[in-house]
Design an enzyme around this catalytic site. Structure first.
Site, short mmCIF file in Angstrom:
data_model
loop_
_atom_site.label_atom_id
_atom_site.label_comp_id
_atom_site.label_asym_id
_atom_site.label_seq_id
_atom_site.Cartn_x
_atom_site.Cartn_y
_atom_site.Cartn_z
N GLY A 1 0.84 -1.19 -0.04
CA GLY A 1 0.06 0.14 -0.06
C GLY A 1 0.85 1.14 0.06
N ASN A 2 2.00 1.29 0.83
CA ASN A 2 2.70 2.61 0.92
C ASN A 2 3.38 2.72 -0.37
OD1 ASN A 2 4.42 0.53 1.31
ND2 ASN A 2 5.80 1.72 2.74
N LYS B 1 -10.81 -10.95 3.25
CA LYS B 1 -9.59 -9.83 2.59
C LYS B 1 -10.01 -8.43 2.58
CE LYS B 1 -6.48 -8.71 -0.03
NZ LYS B 1 -4.96 -8.51 0.50
N LYS C 1 -2.37 -9.99 -3.34
CA LYS C 1 -1.16 -9.80 -4.05
C LYS C 1 -0.29 -10.81 -3.82
CE LYS C 1 1.30 -6.46 -2.29
NZ LYS C 1 0.76 -6.75 -0.76
N LYS D 1 1.97 -12.88 3.60
CA LYS D 1 2.99 -12.61 3.23
C LYS D 1 4.17 -13.71 3.56
CE LYS D 1 2.68 -7.46 3.60
NZ LYS D 1 1.98 -7.50 2.50
#
Ligand code: ADP
Ligand code: CP
Length: 311
Positions: free
Chosen positions: A12-13, A128, A211, A273
């Protein structure tokens, strides 16, 4: 020697939270990507879309309200829109960075569809988080209308949708061909457009694929050397946010699996992740995942920071 292949997953960042922020954020992201391209890496860039797909879905719902014959815009259509508008900003920012450095580089954005299993348990258990953070009251208002919300890793409440596992990236050969022809390829944005295969016909389904999961699948299918997950922390921690927090530089698959059993990684943020990194490590010898900050990517690949997950 053959160029090293890396799949970079942007969090996101790297993108910011709205259209304006995105333009600024991608300029910085492009510098990181072009630095790595200058070092000779072949690169595929993937990105998230949680905040963006929520925003698009809201805008579409608002539009629908004024239509005589209202037909809700399906979530996979919003995912496709997010791939387009994030992809074009990233592509242009990378091209401009190449131009400023006098490099004649090629950049492509590939809209990509990802097959999922229609019987995936995720359709019965949405996890999600998408859209902006909500207060408890805002979340309760939505719940009352049948919209599922959940607390997101201690950061507030968000709408949640189904996030099935990615099974097959339909545009894989196109991605491979462009990468081998020297393109920086932006693809599998927002996890890919989720589809099911109905006798050869691809039909969109209401979901948002993670993702990091699709990046792991892509990295294993193209035989990448490195999966690089760029996020908002420099390293992965155990006892995250607690007084005895410990940052990790190196994590084997066995250790990672043990920490998962101890619930060390928050669902919907760090856990996917780590799971993506484990799957990539298990998919072939020598395959490593680096988790670090966007502006530490080069240092991390050089082994100087970040957390590396490996067999
Ligand atoms: N054990 C952990 N170690 C490090 N970060 C963690 C851990 N558990 C949860 N997090 C949180 O996970 C966040 C990254 O997830 P998220 O924000 O969903 O990623 P993305 O960058 O893909 O948007 C970090 O910024 C951190 O707040
Ligand atoms: N699709 C997806 O995983 O998006 P985020 O990384 O923004 O949650």
């Amino acid at each position: 020697m053959e160029a090293k292949k890396i799949v970079i997953a942007l969090g996101g960042n790297a993108l910011g939270n709205d259209v304006e922020e995105q333009k600024e954020a991608v300029a910085k992201t492009a510098k990181v990507i072009v630095d790595l391209a200058e070092e000779g890496y072949q690169m595929i860039v993937t990105h998230g879309n949680g905040p963006q797909v929520g925003m698009i879905q809201n805008a579409m719902d608002e539009f629908d309200k004024d239509q005589v014959d209202s037909k809700k815009v399906p979530l996979p259509t919003s995912v496709a829109m997010s791939q387009g508008y994030i992809g074009i900003d990233l592509q242009n920012a990378i091209k401009y960075e190449l131009f400023k450095r006098n490099i004649d580089g090629k950049v492509s954005t590939i809209l990509s569809q990802v097959e999922v299993d229609e019987n995936d348990e995720a359709f019965r258990n949405p996890t999600k988080p998408i859209g902006r953070f909500l207060t408890k009251e805002e979340a309760e208002e939505r719940e009352a209308k049948g919209i599922r919300c959940m607390e997101d890793a201690g950061r507030g409440y968000r709408i949640v949708v189904a996030s099935p596992m990615p099974k097959r990236i339909r545009e894989l050969e196109t991605i491979r061909t462009l990468m081998n022809a020297g393109h920086i390829v932006i693809t599998c944005g927002g996890g890919g457009i989720p589809v099911i295969n109905q006798g050869g016909k691809l039909v969109g389904v209401n979901a948002v694929i993670d993702k990091d999961n699709v990046s792991s699948l892509l990295a294993s299918k193209i035989g990448a050397d490195y999966l690089v997950i760029l996020t908002a922390v420099e390293k992965v921690a155990i006892n995250f946010g607690k007084p005895d927090q410990e940052w990790l530089s190196d994590l084997t698959v066995d250790q990672a699996e043990k920490y998962i059993e101890e619930n060390q990684f928050a669902k919907g943020s760090m856990l996917p992740k780590i799971e993506a990194a484990i799957r990539f490590a298990k998919s072939g010898e020598g395959r490593k995942t680096l988790i670090t900050l966007l502006d530490k990517a080069a240092e991390g690949i050089a082994g100087k920071t970040g957390t590396v997950i490996h067999q």
